[in-house]
Scaffold this motif. Sequence first.
Motif, PDB file in Angstrom:
ATOM      1  N   GLN A   1      -9.462   3.762  -3.082  1.00  0.00           N
ATOM      2  CA  GLN A   1      -9.160   4.986  -2.338  1.00  0.00           C
ATOM      3  C   GLN A   1     -10.379   5.915  -2.364  1.00  0.00           C
ATOM      4  O   GLN A   1     -11.019   6.067  -3.402  1.00  0.00           O
TER       5      GLN A   1
ATOM      6  N   SER B   1       3.732   2.356  -2.438  1.00  0.00           N
ATOM      7  CA  SER B   1       3.933   2.959  -3.757  1.00  0.00           C
ATOM      8  C   SER B   1       4.153   1.847  -4.776  1.00  0.00           C
ATOM      9  O   SER B   1       4.928   0.914  -4.528  1.00  0.00           O
ATOM     10  N   ASP B   2       3.480   1.967  -5.921  1.00  0.00           N
ATOM     11  CA  ASP B   2       3.479   0.925  -6.954  1.00  0.00           C
ATOM     12  C   ASP B   2       4.341   1.389  -8.135  1.00  0.00           C
ATOM     13  O   ASP B   2       3.981   2.326  -8.848  1.00  0.00           O
TER      14      ASP B   2
ATOM     15  N   GLY C   1       1.594  -2.182  -4.326  1.00  0.00           N
ATOM     16  CA  GLY C   1       2.870  -1.566  -3.983  1.00  0.00           C
ATOM     17  C   GLY C   1       3.982  -2.589  -3.991  1.00  0.00           C
ATOM     18  O   GLY C   1       3.754  -3.789  -3.796  1.00  0.00           O
TER      19      GLY C   1
ATOM     20  N   SER D   1       0.803  -1.224   0.000  1.00  0.00           N
ATOM     21  CA  SER D   1       0.000   0.000   0.000  1.00  0.00           C
ATOM     22  C   SER D   1       0.835   1.272   0.000  1.00  0.00           C
ATOM     23  O   SER D   1       0.283   2.360   0.162  1.00  0.00           O
TER      24      SER D   1
ATOM     25  N   PHE E   1      -0.559   6.704  -6.808  1.00  0.00           N
ATOM     26  CA  PHE E   1      -0.060   5.467  -6.207  1.00  0.00           C
ATOM     27  C   PHE E   1       0.744   4.657  -7.218  1.00  0.00           C
ATOM     28  O   PHE E   1       1.734   4.021  -6.876  1.00  0.00           O
TER      29      PHE E   1
ATOM     30  N   ASP F   1      -5.544   7.452  -9.472  1.00  0.00           N
ATOM     31  CA  ASP F   1      -5.159   6.634  -8.320  1.00  0.00           C
ATOM     32  C   ASP F   1      -4.270   7.417  -7.346  1.00  0.00           C
ATOM     33  O   ASP F   1      -3.489   6.838  -6.607  1.00  0.00           O
TER      34      ASP F   1
ATOM     35  N   PRO G   1      -4.065   2.028  -0.032  1.00  0.00           N
ATOM     36  CA  PRO G   1      -2.861   2.633  -0.613  1.00  0.00           C
ATOM     37  C   PRO G   1      -2.823   4.148  -0.489  1.00  0.00           C
ATOM     38  O   PRO G   1      -3.843   4.842  -0.575  1.00  0.00           O
ATOM     39  N   LEU G   2      -1.626   4.660  -0.306  1.00  0.00           N
ATOM     40  CA  LEU G   2      -1.413   6.069   0.022  1.00  0.00           C
ATOM     41  C   LEU G   2      -1.703   7.002  -1.152  1.00  0.00           C
ATOM     42  O   LEU G   2      -1.500   6.647  -2.307  1.00  0.00           O
ATOM     43  N   PRO G   3      -2.135   8.239  -0.854  1.00  0.00           N
ATOM     44  CA  PRO G   3      -2.295   9.267  -1.891  1.00  0.00           C
ATOM     45  C   PRO G   3      -1.037  10.132  -1.993  1.00  0.00           C
ATOM     46  O   PRO G   3      -0.632  10.775  -1.023  1.00  0.00           O
ATOM     47  N   TRP G   4      -0.441  10.167  -3.175  1.00  0.00           N
ATOM     48  CA  TRP G   4       0.751  10.975  -3.390  1.00  0.00           C
ATOM     49  C   TRP G   4       0.444  12.273  -4.136  1.00  0.00           C
ATOM     50  O   TRP G   4       1.024  13.309  -3.835  1.00  0.00           O
TER      51      TRP G   4
ATOM     52  N   PRO H   1      -5.409   0.676  -7.394  1.00  0.00           N
ATOM     53  CA  PRO H   1      -4.995   0.060  -6.136  1.00  0.00           C
ATOM     54  C   PRO H   1      -5.840  -1.143  -5.739  1.00  0.00           C
ATOM     55  O   PRO H   1      -7.013  -1.250  -6.072  1.00  0.00           O
TER      56      PRO H   1
END
Length: 561
Positions: A459, A30-31, A38, A28, A451, A448, A439-442, A455
């Motif tokens: 999200q 970073s992919d 991820g 979760s 990410f 997505d 998964p994190l929000p960048w 994901p």
Amino acid sequence: MTIPPAPSTHPDAGWWRQAAVYQIYPRSFSDANGDGMGDLPGVTARMGYLAALGIDAVWLSPFYPSALADGGYDVDDYRNVDPRLGTLADFDAMVAAAHDAGIRVIVDVVPNHSSNRHEWFKAALASAPGSPERARYHFLDGLGRHGELPPSDWPSHFGGAAWTRVVEQSGPNAGRPGQWYLHLFATEQPDFNWDHPEVREDFHTTLRFWADRGVDGFRVDVAHGLAKDMTLPLRSKKVLDILVDDGSDPLFDRDEVHEIFAGWRDVLNEYDPPKAAVAEAWVPFTSRRLKYARPTELGQAFNFDLLQAPFDAAGFRAIAEKCLVEAEASGASSTWVFSNHDVVRHASRYSLPDGSTLEDLAAWLLAGGATPPTDRERGLRRARAATLFMLGLPGSAYLYQGEELGLFEVADLPEASLQDPTWFRTQHSVKGRDGCRVPLPWLSDAADFGFGGSPWLPQPDWFAGHAADVQDGVEGSTLEMYRAALGWRRKLQAEESLQWLDAAAPAVVHYRRPNGWEVLSNFGGAPAMVPSGVDLSKVVLSSGEPARGAIPGETTLWLAP
């Protein structure tokens, strides 16, 4: 009698004692390859972000080959990387990048159980009852006239029974229901028999394998569960209702477990500096939890007291006082944590009405975050204040990915997307832990949220307001507060002690570190008087509003010397 090891003279031997450790849940984070999961190259690609955050180490949750029956804690092969997350070469590159950035690496070890796809368990299933292959696990005949009942009434932590019956593959009963195996967690997670010397030696090999690849330490999953009393007849689950403090529970915190970890310490001390380790031991009796933290064993044990405490001045101070005294007595440093991959994020916990119970929390999750009502603004304000209170304390601080973005629990995940085994084994009555693993929000406006791929858990739209890019460089954002706090923490690092100071109000906690660094936390909702002698011109960081003649409500202030 165990002889304590000679203390290491390596200058980095005690790096872990006051380290800020950032937990990464790899699937979760970073992919990098766009498959929606991820991976290790994704971690490597974000090393600059981690370095800018100011952490001392990362802790990686399991990245081993796994069917993901329990989010990677069902391990097929302890000395490899899940191909969906990368390769051993990717792991080596990630460790090198971390070390180049001044970040150490801790990896999760899961010694209580393997997956049911582990080569040893497959060999056990293919062998007959009483075989050497089955001796590495806990296989027993069932009760009842035909063995149709499990060997005991022990429950699984994920719901349902802790026993599963197998269909025999060999011997005179091939093709028929046969023995039962123990799994304190999911069916796919058979428990190892730690009385077996091959099990012990194989984990020593695993520790050396990762240590030789540059790993700096290990987080030990379910450390208190390895030793078990399987003397027949097995005791009833009634003895498991309340964990006792004398080591006599058949499944948890038995005295024999410390012999196991003494052996681990021998392995960890083969390296210079010695490898660090921290026990996940959910033991209610501090005197027993600290055994895992002795220098002759793992060296640290997680302290979950603050994680379980309500947002309260007296409670936080009492916990900190107690834990610091106990850590000193054990020779360890204390560990502090508010969130991880197994619990509801603390910003959401603090959003619930005061006095909410664990049952209320479970009902809130099951209702998709609809009831009881929450106050997110207050929850985040309290989470920020609690975090600064904790980061000022001596000891190591464990942070969970996304808390630096002020993320809340995603409580309203669609049922079709849920993957936690608890959801399935409780017949959909307990929602499980997926909500803290989204998964994190960048990037706020990217597909997505940056990410990297669609994901594996959806999200929510509100992630846009919490993405890393919209907080980067923004004064007062949660991300910048964490960066500032970790930066000051490193600059002002002091001896592992503090002085409690008188506060001007019951809702305020005030302490000073030996180098003069002071922390003031107001747990009340209204502004509070400033204690006598405190100079607010020395405030370098606030979790909330600026201090203008008073300590704002639900706010922590840091004052530099």
